[in-house]
Design a protein around this motif. Structure first.
Motif, PDB file in Angstrom:
ATOM      1  N   MET A 225       0.723  -1.309   0.110  1.00 54.64           N
ATOM      2  CA  MET A 225       0.430   0.061   0.266  1.00 54.64           C
ATOM      3  C   MET A 225       0.663   1.124   0.370  1.00 54.64           C
ATOM      4  SD  MET A 225      -2.754  -1.288  -0.210  1.00 54.64           S
ATOM      5  CE  MET A 225      -2.556  -2.352  -1.218  1.00 54.64           C
ATOM      6  N   ARG A 229       0.494   3.982  -2.784  1.00 50.84           N
ATOM      7  CA  ARG A 229       0.405   5.534  -2.817  1.00 50.84           C
ATOM      8  C   ARG A 229       1.675   6.501  -3.021  1.00 50.84           C
ATOM      9  NH1 ARG A 229      -2.157   2.899   1.830  1.00 50.84           N
ATOM     10  NH2 ARG A 229      -0.098   3.665   3.355  1.00 50.84           N
ATOM     11  N   SER A 230       3.039   5.935  -3.166  1.00 46.60           N
ATOM     12  CA  SER A 230       4.277   6.661  -2.698  1.00 46.60           C
ATOM     13  C   SER A 230       5.317   6.793  -4.036  1.00 46.60           C
ATOM     14  CB  SER A 230       5.028   6.763  -1.626  1.00 46.60           C
ATOM     15  OG  SER A 230       5.668   5.500  -1.665  1.00 46.60           O
ATOM     16  N   CYS A 256      -5.791  -1.358  -7.487  1.00 47.89           N
ATOM     17  CA  CYS A 256      -6.035  -0.374  -8.574  1.00 47.89           C
ATOM     18  C   CYS A 256      -4.499  -0.514  -9.521  1.00 47.89           C
ATOM     19  CB  CYS A 256      -4.649   0.100  -6.781  1.00 47.89           C
ATOM     20  SG  CYS A 256      -5.005   0.406  -5.219  1.00 47.89           S
TER      21      CYS A 256
END
Length: 321
Positions: A225, A229-230, A256
């Motif tokens: 995760m 996100r990064s 995703c």
């Protein structure tokens, strides 16, 4: 170069004893040191004993034995004479050193609040695992792992000691760098045990490709995760799916839009299907390819590649270590 890396695991006064072992670094797999027990060395999947004079022998009666002072001297040297500075690594039970080699640690565990591991003291067992980067082992599998330039979700299935981490590392390198079957992709690697990239002070010691970002020593669930996100990876790579939390995070990653490269300890597709935490994954056919590893004549090989319907694409029989 690897000979010097092996010798530098040990304090100066111990190195003469390890000269002959270090000279065979290309065949060296493990060094095991246990309090009061014979020193064992694994080379080419064969166990040897080390004498006090540094001779390798098959006879246990000639083996030298590790004592408390020797183990403490090695650990202190590995920690650059500041064990406190390596408390986080010791707490998780292993350390990665220059060259990507991994030192497993075992001793008396100190718990915090009765559950969380605060530290390990009286470390009396060391397992020095020698990193061997083998490039090109995934090359013959690549035609089966792409479709019209896109990476396919792939699960590497392997019994212990059959080269799954070596295979995964080389697939990450190839997919990151780009191949004849598809352009280079951004790869997010969750290296929970620091075995794939072999990071030392945050720097990968192994070639994992030019477009790979590493979340080192991080649990798979959180790491996947965090990378999404990064770092916005096209492909996520994780080693050793082991529980329902890992699988749920993998599902979220696929939703995703990430492609997945993952490994699992098992002997067959049927055995994977029987694992409770993998049942939904297999029923939903999340993976497009299953890459099975095994052994033949004491060599690690790819025994078969299967599609999402579990039909055989190739019984490649290619070496993977």
């Amino acid at each position: 170069m690897q000979k010097e890396e092996i010798l530098h695991i040990f304090p100066d006064f111990m190195r003469p004893r390890w000269e002959k072992v270090a000279e065979r670094a290309d065949r060296l797999q493990e060094i095991r040191l246990r309090i009061g027990q014979p020193v064992t060395v694994l080379m080419n999947h064969k166990e040897k004993f080390l004498s006090e004079r540094g001779e390798l022998t098959d006879e246990i009666s000639y083996a030298g034995r590790s004592d408390e002072k020797e183990l403490e001297a090695i650990l202190t040297h590995i920690c650059h004479y500041s064990i406190y500075a390596f408390a986080d690594e010791i707490r998780q039970g292993f350390m990665t050193i220059r060259g990507g080699h991994r030192i497993g640690l075992s001793g008396q565990v100190i718990l915090e609040d009765g559950e969380r591991i605060r530290n390990i003291k009286y470390i009396r067992y060391l397992n020095i695992r020698i990193a061997h980067e083998v490039k090109g082992v995934s090359d013959k599998t690549l035609p089966f792992l792409y479709n019209q330039g896109e990476v396919l979700n792939t699960l590497i299935i392997s019994p212990p000691g059959c080269g799954k981490t070596t295979m995964l590392r080389d697939l990450v390198r190839n997919i990151s760098g780009g191949t004849a079957y598809g352009r280079g992709r951004n790869v997010g690697l969750v290296d929970e045990r620091s075995e794939i990239a072999g990071s030392y002070l945050g720097i990968p010691q192994n070639d994992i490709g030019i477009r790979t970002d590493v979340m080192d020593a991080c649990p798979k669930r959180e790491g996947m995760m965090m990378l999404i996100r990064s770092m916005a990876p096209d492909v996520l790579a994780v080693d050793e799916l082991g529980n329902a939390e890992d699988v749920e995070a993998m599902h979220r990653a696929v939703r995703c839009g990430c492609k997945m490269l993952a490994t699992i300890h098992s002997y067959s597709l049927e055995e994977v299907s029987r694992k409770s935490y993998m049942r939904t994954v297999m029923e939903e056919r999340l993976f497009d390819r299953y890459l099975l590893l095994g052994k033949k004549n004491n060599k690690c090989i790819v025994t078969g590649i299967y599609d999402r319907e579990r039909k055989l694409c190739s019984n490649l029989q290619e070496s993977c270590c």
